[in-house]
Motif scaffolding. Structure first.
Motif, mmCIF file in Angstrom:
data_model
loop_
_atom_site.group_PDB
_atom_site.id
_atom_site.type_symbol
_atom_site.label_atom_id
_atom_site.label_comp_id
_atom_site.label_asym_id
_atom_site.label_seq_id
_atom_site.Cartn_x
_atom_site.Cartn_y
_atom_site.Cartn_z
ATOM 1 N N ALA A 1 31.304 -44.737 59.647
ATOM 2 C CA ALA A 1 30.760 -44.905 60.992
ATOM 3 C C ALA A 1 31.872 -44.990 62.023
ATOM 4 N N VAL A 2 31.571 -44.528 63.226
ATOM 5 C CA VAL A 2 32.497 -44.664 64.346
ATOM 6 C C VAL A 2 32.627 -46.144 64.704
ATOM 7 N N LYS A 3 33.877 -46.612 64.832
ATOM 8 C CA LYS A 3 34.136 -48.003 65.192
ATOM 9 C C LYS A 3 34.574 -48.156 66.644
ATOM 10 N N HIS A 4 35.288 -47.115 67.140
ATOM 11 C CA HIS A 4 35.884 -47.251 68.469
ATOM 12 C C HIS A 4 36.249 -45.877 68.999
ATOM 13 N N THR A 5 36.149 -45.720 70.303
ATOM 14 C CA THR A 5 36.638 -44.514 70.973
ATOM 15 C C THR A 5 37.405 -44.930 72.221
ATOM 16 N N VAL A 6 38.366 -44.101 72.596
ATOM 17 C CA VAL A 6 39.180 -44.422 73.768
ATOM 18 C C VAL A 6 38.342 -44.348 75.030
ATOM 19 N N GLU A 7 37.555 -43.254 75.150
ATOM 20 C CA GLU A 7 36.703 -43.100 76.321
ATOM 21 C C GLU A 7 35.280 -43.554 75.980
ATOM 22 N N PRO A 8 34.472 -43.877 76.980
ATOM 23 C CA PRO A 8 33.088 -44.304 76.713
ATOM 24 C C PRO A 8 32.312 -43.217 75.977
ATOM 25 N N LEU A 9 31.504 -43.649 75.024
ATOM 26 C CA LEU A 9 30.667 -42.714 74.273
ATOM 27 C C LEU A 9 29.365 -42.500 75.021
ATOM 28 N N GLN A 10 29.086 -41.251 75.349
ATOM 29 C CA GLN A 10 27.868 -40.932 76.085
ATOM 30 C C GLN A 10 27.001 -40.021 75.230
ATOM 31 N N LEU A 11 25.985 -40.624 74.631
ATOM 32 C CA LEU A 11 25.054 -39.881 73.785
ATOM 33 C C LEU A 11 23.841 -39.460 74.597
ATOM 34 N N ILE A 12 23.165 -38.423 74.097
ATOM 35 C CA ILE A 12 21.896 -38.012 74.676
ATOM 36 C C ILE A 12 20.867 -37.896 73.555
ATOM 37 N N ARG A 13 19.606 -37.902 73.946
ATOM 38 C CA ARG A 13 18.512 -37.628 73.011
ATOM 39 C C ARG A 13 17.891 -36.293 73.425
ATOM 40 N N PRO A 14 18.145 -35.211 72.703
ATOM 41 C CA PRO A 14 17.520 -33.938 73.072
ATOM 42 C C PRO A 14 15.998 -33.970 73.027
ATOM 43 N N ASN A 15 15.411 -34.846 72.208
ATOM 44 C CA ASN A 15 13.987 -35.154 72.211
ATOM 45 C C ASN A 15 13.076 -33.937 72.067
ATOM 46 N N PRO A 16 13.095 -33.269 70.909
ATOM 47 C CA PRO A 16 12.153 -32.167 70.697
ATOM 48 C C PRO A 16 10.708 -32.660 70.701
ATOM 49 N N GLY A 17 9.807 -31.817 71.214
ATOM 50 C CA GLY A 17 8.396 -32.151 71.238
ATOM 51 C C GLY A 17 7.728 -31.853 69.910
ATOM 52 N N PRO A 18 6.422 -32.108 69.798
ATOM 53 C CA PRO A 18 5.706 -31.951 68.525
ATOM 54 C C PRO A 18 5.742 -30.541 67.959
ATOM 55 N N SER A 19 5.890 -29.530 68.801
ATOM 56 C CA SER A 19 5.922 -28.147 68.316
ATOM 57 C C SER A 19 7.343 -27.614 68.186
ATOM 58 N N GLU A 20 8.331 -28.481 68.397
ATOM 59 C CA GLU A 20 9.725 -28.030 68.480
ATOM 60 C C GLU A 20 10.575 -28.576 67.341
ATOM 61 N N VAL A 21 11.799 -28.072 67.291
ATOM 62 C CA VAL A 21 12.783 -28.528 66.321
ATOM 63 C C VAL A 21 14.132 -28.619 67.023
ATOM 64 N N LEU A 22 14.955 -29.542 66.568
ATOM 65 C CA LEU A 22 16.335 -29.673 67.028
ATOM 66 C C LEU A 22 17.245 -29.104 65.949
ATOM 67 N N LEU A 23 17.991 -28.052 66.283
ATOM 68 C CA LEU A 23 19.036 -27.526 65.406
ATOM 69 C C LEU A 23 20.357 -28.111 65.882
ATOM 70 N N PHE A 24 21.200 -28.560 64.954
ATOM 71 C CA PHE A 24 22.489 -29.091 65.396
ATOM 72 C C PHE A 24 23.531 -28.994 64.282
ATOM 73 N N SER A 25 24.776 -28.935 64.712
ATOM 74 C CA SER A 25 25.886 -28.858 63.771
ATOM 75 C C SER A 25 26.106 -30.213 63.110
ATOM 76 N N PRO A 26 26.335 -30.244 61.791
ATOM 77 C CA PRO A 26 26.622 -31.514 61.121
ATOM 78 C C PRO A 26 28.010 -32.054 61.473
ATOM 79 N N TYR A 27 28.789 -31.245 62.222
ATOM 80 C CA TYR A 27 30.104 -31.689 62.682
ATOM 81 C C TYR A 27 30.007 -32.475 63.987
ATOM 82 N N LEU A 28 28.850 -32.449 64.633
ATOM 83 C CA LEU A 28 28.611 -33.276 65.813
ATOM 84 C C LEU A 28 28.568 -34.751 65.431
ATOM 85 N N LEU A 29 29.054 -35.609 66.318
ATOM 86 C CA LEU A 29 28.781 -37.028 66.182
ATOM 87 C C LEU A 29 27.312 -37.255 66.529
ATOM 88 N N HIS A 30 26.595 -37.883 65.630
ATOM 89 C CA HIS A 30 25.175 -38.133 65.853
ATOM 90 C C HIS A 30 24.763 -39.389 65.092
#
Length: 269
Positions: free
Chosen positions: A218-247
């Motif tokens: 797990a991430v313990k610390h970052t130099v700059e503030p961590l700014q996450l978002i929620r892409p929030n797919p709807g019921p008919s949608e899917v979120l595709l994402f790289s496993p190299y992303l921090l998530h």
């Protein structure tokens, strides 16, 4: 550690010995299945997924698997029990919750409510690479269900999947089933799939996150503030994402709904 999700501040308590981080971008030496797409820079995309009948069949079948797991741990429920009310049934019984998680965290593809080929074809179309839900590193074909109760530490800490063995070179999907909202859906750091490893401090092996032990570093610390978002797919949608992303770190801030989601990984054929 402090971060923000959709500009809303959250605090993560992460324990575990820190590892040595290199000035190295892991994705630079790996297969990038976002390559050649307009969303490659961000590392994720939200899009319509399966045709409505198949999407609804998939979601209903996954809810049925959770009801089956509840029955297996001694909590029989009606066939129409809303899985979004899971937290009301389990409450704070962590032992029973973990028993359900143990049953739902990993299924072979035979239990998928629709043919895996449907998902493989659609993900191939969306990413522009022919892929299949077959892990060449361990020769497994699996899918995963994630149950995250409101106000509990059921979600994974912030991480990259590739910090674990056997998850290189793939593409992830997150598909909402029930209870997935702008306050509960998966969170991620756009563009972080190209961050060098030494941009964050992380645990060497697993981590204790808000008092719960996880196998993923797990991430313990970052130099700059961590700014996450929620892409929030709807019921008919899917979120595709790289496993190299921090998530991860997707705290369920719903007032009264458990989040159930489908998670699968796809590799090049």
């Amino acid at each position: 550690m402090k971060a923000s999700i959709n500009a809303r501040e959250v605090t993560y308590q992460i324990e575990g010995e820190s590892g040595q981080a290199e000035d190295k971008v892991l994705l630079a030496d790996s297969i990038d299945l976002t390559r050649g797409n307009s969303w490659s820079g961000a590392g994720y995309m939200v899009v319509e997924f399966l045709p409505a009948p198949e999407q609804q069949q998939l979601q209903a079948g996954l809810e049925a698997l959770v009801r089956e797991a509840l029955a297996a741990v001694g909590l029989p429920v009606a066939a129409d029990f809303p899985v979004a009310d899971y937290h009301k049934l389990i409450g704070d019984d962590q032992q029973r919750h973990l028993a359900v998680v143990n049953l739902t965290k990993e299924y072979t593809m035979e239990r998928l409510p629709v043919p895996a080929a449907l998902l493989e074809a659609r993900v191939s179309e969306l990413c522009g690479h022919r892929v299949q839900a077959y892990n060449p590193w361990d020769q497994m074909r699996l899918f995963h269900l994630r149950l995250v109760r409101p106000g509990r530490s059921d979600n994974n800490p912030l991480h990259r999947d590739v910090w674990l063995p056997d998850y290189d070179d793939c593409l992830n999907i997150y598909m909402p089933v029930t209870g997935s909202t702008a306050d509960s859906s998966l969170s991620l750091v756009p563009g972080s799939h190209w961050w060098p490893e030494n941009r964050v401090e992380r645990t060497q092996n697993g981590a204790v996150y808000n008092g719960v032990t996880y196998t993923v570093p797990a991430v313990k610390h970052t130099v700059e503030p961590l700014q996450l978002i929620r892409p929030n797919p709807g019921p008919s949608e899917v979120l595709l994402f790289s496993p190299y992303l921090l998530h991860g770190g997707a705290v369920n801030l719903n007032a009264d709904a458990t989040r159930l989601s489908l998670e699968m990984r796809f590799w090049s054929v």
